[in-house]
Scaffold this active site. Structure first.
Site, PDB file in Angstrom:
ATOM      1  N   ASN A 180      60.626   4.553   0.747  1.00 26.86           N
ATOM      2  CA  ASN A 180      61.270   5.194   1.904  1.00 26.86           C
ATOM      3  C   ASN A 180      60.258   5.911   2.798  1.00 26.86           C
ATOM      4  O   ASN A 180      60.319   5.803   4.022  1.00 26.86           O
ATOM      5  CB  ASN A 180      62.337   6.185   1.430  1.00 26.86           C
ATOM      6  CG  ASN A 180      63.450   5.481   0.667  1.00 26.86           C
ATOM      7  OD1 ASN A 180      63.495   4.248   0.625  1.00 26.86           O
ATOM      8  ND2 ASN A 180      64.352   6.247   0.067  1.00 26.86           N
ATOM      9  N   HIS A 230      68.997  -1.830  50.896  1.00 29.29           N
ATOM     10  CA  HIS A 230      70.204  -2.680  50.741  1.00 29.29           C
ATOM     11  C   HIS A 230      69.881  -4.160  50.922  1.00 29.29           C
ATOM     12  O   HIS A 230      70.740  -4.933  51.328  1.00 29.29           O
ATOM     13  CB  HIS A 230      71.296  -2.293  51.736  1.00 29.29           C
ATOM     14  CG  HIS A 230      71.616  -0.831  51.766  1.00 29.29           C
ATOM     15  ND1 HIS A 230      72.663  -0.285  51.070  1.00 29.29           N
ATOM     16  CD2 HIS A 230      70.979   0.198  52.397  1.00 29.29           C
ATOM     17  CE1 HIS A 230      72.683   1.036  51.292  1.00 29.29           C
ATOM     18  NE2 HIS A 230      71.665   1.343  52.077  1.00 29.29           N
ATOM     19  N   SER A 285      63.194  -8.538   3.382  1.00 32.13           N
ATOM     20  CA  SER A 285      62.697  -8.360   4.754  1.00 32.13           C
ATOM     21  C   SER A 285      61.282  -8.897   4.897  1.00 32.13           C
ATOM     22  O   SER A 285      60.645  -8.727   5.924  1.00 32.13           O
ATOM     23  CB  SER A 285      62.729  -6.881   5.138  1.00 32.13           C
ATOM     24  OG  SER A 285      61.968  -6.124   4.213  1.00 32.13           O
ATOM     25  N   GLN A 305      66.413  -1.000   7.351  1.00 32.62           N
ATOM     26  CA  GLN A 305      65.536  -2.166   7.310  1.00 32.62           C
ATOM     27  C   GLN A 305      65.694  -3.038   8.559  1.00 32.62           C
ATOM     28  O   GLN A 305      64.775  -3.735   8.957  1.00 32.62           O
ATOM     29  CB  GLN A 305      65.850  -2.986   6.047  1.00 32.62           C
ATOM     30  CG  GLN A 305      65.025  -4.242   5.900  1.00 32.62           C
ATOM     31  CD  GLN A 305      65.181  -4.838   4.520  1.00 32.62           C
ATOM     32  OE1 GLN A 305      64.747  -4.258   3.528  1.00 32.62           O
ATOM     33  NE2 GLN A 305      65.814  -5.989   4.437  1.00 32.62           N
ATOM     34  N   ASN A 348      59.737 -24.134  40.852  1.00 27.60           N
ATOM     35  CA  ASN A 348      60.539 -23.003  40.371  1.00 27.60           C
ATOM     36  C   ASN A 348      59.686 -21.875  39.785  1.00 27.60           C
ATOM     37  O   ASN A 348      58.730 -22.135  39.053  1.00 27.60           O
ATOM     38  CB  ASN A 348      61.519 -23.484  39.309  1.00 27.60           C
ATOM     39  CG  ASN A 348      62.449 -24.554  39.834  1.00 27.60           C
ATOM     40  OD1 ASN A 348      62.844 -24.524  41.007  1.00 27.60           O
ATOM     41  ND2 ASN A 348      62.786 -25.510  38.986  1.00 27.60           N
ATOM     42  N   SER A 357      61.283 -29.758  38.643  1.00 30.41           N
ATOM     43  CA  SER A 357      62.606 -30.093  38.150  1.00 30.41           C
ATOM     44  C   SER A 357      62.565 -31.517  37.595  1.00 30.41           C
ATOM     45  O   SER A 357      61.817 -32.348  38.085  1.00 30.41           O
ATOM     46  CB  SER A 357      63.610 -29.995  39.295  1.00 30.41           C
ATOM     47  OG  SER A 357      64.721 -30.837  39.045  1.00 30.41           O
ATOM     48  N   TYR A 390      67.827   7.970   3.534  1.00 28.88           N
ATOM     49  CA  TYR A 390      67.552   6.549   3.697  1.00 28.88           C
ATOM     50  C   TYR A 390      68.788   5.723   3.366  1.00 28.88           C
ATOM     51  O   TYR A 390      69.495   5.973   2.395  1.00 28.88           O
ATOM     52  CB  TYR A 390      66.391   6.099   2.783  1.00 28.88           C
ATOM     53  CG  TYR A 390      66.100   4.613   2.954  1.00 28.88           C
ATOM     54  CD1 TYR A 390      65.272   4.174   3.974  1.00 28.88           C
ATOM     55  CD2 TYR A 390      66.713   3.660   2.139  1.00 28.88           C
ATOM     56  CE1 TYR A 390      65.046   2.825   4.173  1.00 28.88           C
ATOM     57  CE2 TYR A 390      66.489   2.310   2.334  1.00 28.88           C
ATOM     58  CZ  TYR A 390      65.661   1.894   3.346  1.00 28.88           C
ATOM     59  OH  TYR A 390      65.444   0.564   3.553  1.00 28.88           O
TER      60      TYR A 390
HETATM   61  N1  ARG Z   1      62.233  -2.942   3.146  1.00 26.82           N
HETATM   62  C1  ARG Z   1      62.732  -1.601   3.223  1.00 26.82           C
HETATM   63  C2  ARG Z   1      62.967  -1.227   4.682  1.00 26.82           C
HETATM   64  O1  ARG Z   1      62.420  -1.870   5.503  1.00 26.82           O
HETATM   65  C3  ARG Z   1      61.761  -0.661   2.621  1.00 26.82           C
HETATM   66  C4  ARG Z   1      62.404   0.570   2.048  1.00 26.82           C
HETATM   67  C5  ARG Z   1      63.273   0.183   0.936  1.00 26.82           C
HETATM   68  N2  ARG Z   1      63.802   1.316   0.256  1.00 26.82           N
HETATM   69  C6  ARG Z   1      64.808   1.201  -0.620  1.00 26.82           C
HETATM   70  N3  ARG Z   1      65.178   2.262  -1.187  1.00 26.82           N
HETATM   71  N4  ARG Z   1      65.373   0.049  -0.868  1.00 26.82           N
HETATM   72  O2  ARG Z   1      63.665  -0.330   4.993  1.00 26.82           O
END
Ligand code: ARG
Length: 465
Positions: A117, A163, A22, A329, A292, A284, A324
């Site tokens: 977490n 309306h 992420s 994520q 526009n 346009s 969790y």
């Molecule tokens: N990147 C994870 C999230 O956004 C962080 C927590 C990850 N925890 C885990 N047990 N893999 O949720």
């Protein structure tokens, strides 16, 4: 090498790491992540879980990392130096990696009595607290823009609608102030959300708390929270405030979208009530005459995506067992998009609306057509003692009659009025004037000029603070 490689025979497959990372999304939480870690390590030292000397080194290294990130020295490309392998799946691990790079084994002590977490739950709350303040600043700015316009066009009367049909004359300022009220509620909704954001989940650890003698209230205070989320299971599973926040963003966007819709309608030839400045309109590529209102259209369109964000997170949550789950994520994509979108829309709307010019002449001519004062006529008969229902029916007939004759209510002779009801007298013509009709309004919060002035004064005081 991942941070949990003790348990595993194999490293995570590069594709799996890439898929599950992420970092690209949550790297923007670096400030919050470091802020949380600084509070955590201060607490570890206070509780003698690490020594003061260790804490000082960790703090120094964390601040260095903050600077490195801010100066763009850490690229977060998720790869170890000189290797094709990703090293971090999220911002928490990226920062911890760098800390261990700097401090060696000592860097590994920071994560004592903490889990990602509770860490991510904390980071998001810190992020929300900061972001809400920013959104509120833009809400106030837009309210001020509207208030200024209301003052500028204080005396202009326009046809009010129900309306989307012309209904009764109202002050343009009254219409604009309706939006000031709506944005005021938005502001309060965010205020309300902050109360629940302001609780620290830190110290819940993975889900069950920790055997280390931590002090959760200390970190909560240090981070400026009003208290802690008591139940550790709730603390790591809960995403209510994120949902509340997006819901508040969605309502704000719904308001902006209605506003945008009116700008689109009112700037069209059919209405011609206002002109949006060239700088906020587009041409346009084929039709040379076009101008526009794209900004308004885009805001209206983005509102759809905002609702999507809300539904997305609600749906992510609905089937999740406690505590969790990695599904959580996915909350960040919706969360950040909601925040970025609402800020961008509020900001551009303010700048654009400042340039809007209303066509006051056009309002005037439009007021005299149609039968906007028919209600005044019915009220007139009711004041003379007729039951309102009956008065309503009589005036309905009069409107019908005038439409056939193609004349306005003002042009109807007294004789013709009296044919419809004996209650009509010469004074009927006095009420057939839009401005008089406004002044005649007696109810609180009406479009009567004195009520509108009161509202302008109220908001001026409120927005000065
Ligand atoms: N990147 C994870 C999230 O956004 C962080 C927590 C990850 N925890 C885990 N047990 N893999 O949720």
């Amino acid at each position: 090498m991942t941070l949990w490689n003790g348990r595993f025979h194999k490293e995570l497959h590069p594709q799996a790491l890439k898929f599950s990372s992420s970092l690209a999304v949550d790297k923007r939480l670096y400030r919050e992540d470091i802020e949380g870690s600084l509070a955590h390590v201060a607490m570890l030292a206070k509780q003698k879980i690490v020594t003061t000397h260790e804490a000082r080194q960790i703090k120094k290294a964390l601040l260095e990392i903050l600077r490195e990130i801010e100066m763009g020295k850490i690229s977060f490309n998720e790869h170890a130096r000189g290797s094709k392998r990703l090293i971090a799946e999220d911002i928490h691990m990226a920062i911890e990696h760098r800390l261990i790079e700097k401090l060696g084994e000592l860097g590994g002590k920071l994560h004592t009595a903490r889990s990602r977490n509770d860490q991510i739950a904390l980071d998001e709350r810190l992020y929300l607290r900061r972001t809400i303040l920013n959104i509120q600043k833009y809400l106030r700015q837009l309210q001020k823009t509207f208030l200024k316009k209301a003052e500028q066009y204080k005396d202009v009367i326009m046809p009010g609608y129900t309306h989307l049909q012309r209904a009764q004359p109202v002050l343009l300022a009254h219409h604009l102030l309706a939006y000031v009220s709506m944005l005021g509620r938005d502001y309060e909704r965010f205020d309300d959300c902050v109360k629940r954001v302001s609780r620290s989940p830190l110290g819940a650890a993975a889900l069950a708390g920790t055997s280390f003698p931590i002090d959760r209230k200390f970190t909560a205070r240090k981070l400026g929270f009003g208290g802690i989320i008591e139940n550790s299971i709730d603390a790591v599973s809960d995403r209510d405030v994120q949902i509340e926040f997006i819901a508040a963003c969605a309502i704000t966007m719904m308001h902006l979208s209605r506003l945008s819709e009116e700008l689109v309608l009112w700037s069209s030839k059919e209405w011609d009530f206002l002109i949006i400045n060239d700088a906020f309109t587009t041409g346009s590529s084929i039709m040379p005459q076009k101008k526009n209102p794209d900004m308004a259209e885009l805001i209206r369109g983005k509102t759809g995506r905002m609702y999507g964000n809300l539904i997305a997170l609600l749906t992510v949550m609905k089937g999740l067992p406690l505590t969790y789950n990695r599904d959580l994520q996915e909350d960040k994509v919706s969360l950040f998009d909601a925040a970025d979108t609402v800020v961008a829309c509020l900001s551009v709307f303010s700048t654009m609306f400042r340039t809007v010019k209303f066509d006051t002449k056009r309002f005037e001519t439009e007021l005299n057509s149609d039968f906007l004062l028919a209600t005044e006529l019915a009220d007139y008969l009711a004041r003379k003692g007729l039951p309102f229902r009956k008065a309503h029916a009589i005036v309905g007939n009069i409107v019908q009659f005038c439409m056939q004759k193609k004349i306005s209510l003002k042009d109807l002779s007294l004789k013709d009025y009296q044919k419809h009801s004996k209650f009509f007298g010469k004074d009927v013509y006095q009420i057939l004037d839009a401005r008089t009709s406004l002044h005649e309004k007696k109810s609180l919060g009406s479009t009567a000029p004195r009520e509108v002035s009161k509202a302008i004064q109220f908001w001026k005081r409120k927005l000065k603070k």
